[in-house]
Design a protein around this motif. Sequence first.
Motif, PDB file in Angstrom:
ATOM      1  N   ILE A  80      50.602  38.596  46.987  1.00  0.00           N
ATOM      2  CA  ILE A  80      49.248  39.746  48.180  1.00  0.00           C
ATOM      3  C   ILE A  80      50.048  39.202  50.212  1.00  0.00           C
ATOM      4  O   ILE A  80      49.863  37.994  49.599  1.00  0.00           O
ATOM      5  N   GLY A  85      45.074  44.279  50.488  1.00  0.00           N
ATOM      6  CA  GLY A  85      45.463  44.683  49.709  1.00  0.00           C
ATOM      7  C   GLY A  85      47.451  44.712  49.725  1.00  0.00           C
ATOM      8  O   GLY A  85      47.807  45.567  48.364  1.00  0.00           O
ATOM      9  N   ILE A  87      50.999  44.088  48.683  1.00  0.00           N
ATOM     10  CA  ILE A  87      51.498  43.716  47.947  1.00  0.00           C
ATOM     11  C   ILE A  87      52.866  43.648  48.074  1.00  0.00           C
ATOM     12  O   ILE A  87      53.934  45.039  48.682  1.00  0.00           O
ATOM     13  N   THR A 104      46.123  39.608  39.120  1.00  0.00           N
ATOM     14  CA  THR A 104      45.387  38.440  40.316  1.00  0.00           C
ATOM     15  C   THR A 104      45.599  37.780  39.123  1.00  0.00           C
ATOM     16  O   THR A 104      45.385  36.582  37.605  1.00  0.00           O
ATOM     17  N   SER A 135      45.796  36.308  50.283  1.00  0.00           N
ATOM     18  CA  SER A 135      47.029  36.319  50.754  1.00  0.00           C
ATOM     19  C   SER A 135      47.954  35.248  51.185  1.00  0.00           C
ATOM     20  O   SER A 135      47.257  33.581  51.514  1.00  0.00           O
TER      21      SER A 135
END
Length: 351
Positions: A80, A85, A87, A104, A135
């Motif tokens: 991420i 969101g 990726i 995840t 992230s």
Amino acid sequence: MDKIRHKLFQQVSGSSPVSVANGSSAHPDTGESDADLLDAYSRAVVRVVETVGPAVVSVVVGKNPRDRRGEQIGAGSGVIVTPDGYIMTNNHVVQGAGRIEVRTADGTALPARLAGADPATDLAVLRADAGDLPSAAFGDSGALSVGQLAIAIGNPLGFDSTVSTGVLSALGRALRSRDGRLIENVIQHTAPLNPGNSGGPLVDSRGRVIGINTAIIPMAQSICFSIPANTAAWVLPQLVADGRVRRGYLGIAGQSRPLERSLVLALGLTGGHAVEVVSVSRESPAGRAGLRPGDLIIAINETDVGCVDDLHRFLATWPIAEPATLTLIRGRQRIRLPIIPIEAVACPAVG
């Protein structure tokens, strides 16, 4: 006997060990014991895993976009790169996917869609339907050094959140993508990878993503490759904005060819190879510029050209529709032709 062993140790190592309280040896220059150094190494790895691990996901690819329980056709890893969101993973992990799901580190399954892909660098960007996600940040892969610590995090063979460590073995390698283009400045490292690691991050000791793991050499030990973070950081915004990377297109098929020594001397050329034009698309920039089969391209905008990869490198960074100049040999004469590259609809095998 002990005196003899001590003397031999001094002759081989050039120094004598310093005894510490727990019986292990200390290094005279730092005073640190082997145990201290190993403990520092372990702390660094643990710290990185705690920092980056939550941002690493498992990527599950299905065949049928409507059937959530449909047949799984592939799996890999991803990282991420934005809290909302986005990726990054490998293109080959998600190529041909009808359904994509990411899982995840805490086991949460999230539907995802393909935001964009770039087969030329084997990179792709997914968008998960979630926000406020952990992230990871990109580091500067141009500042790396051979020998520094490298940590790979991914999901090899279905084993989630697996960590492996190694060192950077070499920098500036070149690797062929599946569409035939050359990926520049690839990182070679020894952190073991297995199927399923593809798309996961390679991380430095400060927890910065320095590469996206992409390939191994089968049957070899610890010869692993990662797309450099600087390449990923260049590709990412283009995939988010347009779903693809825009590259220039000339409209030729060509091959590298050595130049006659007499021709090199007669024309005062700096290189010994050129790209021979094998065919020209009539309505392409090359066709409109007047290129012919048999022409030998030796430069574009004063940049020497000795192989097709040199053209690819130039077109990857040159602005679309910006005029350029080809220098070529026709017969035994040097000719300069203006040409305006257009955007490639798909990544052509040559240019």
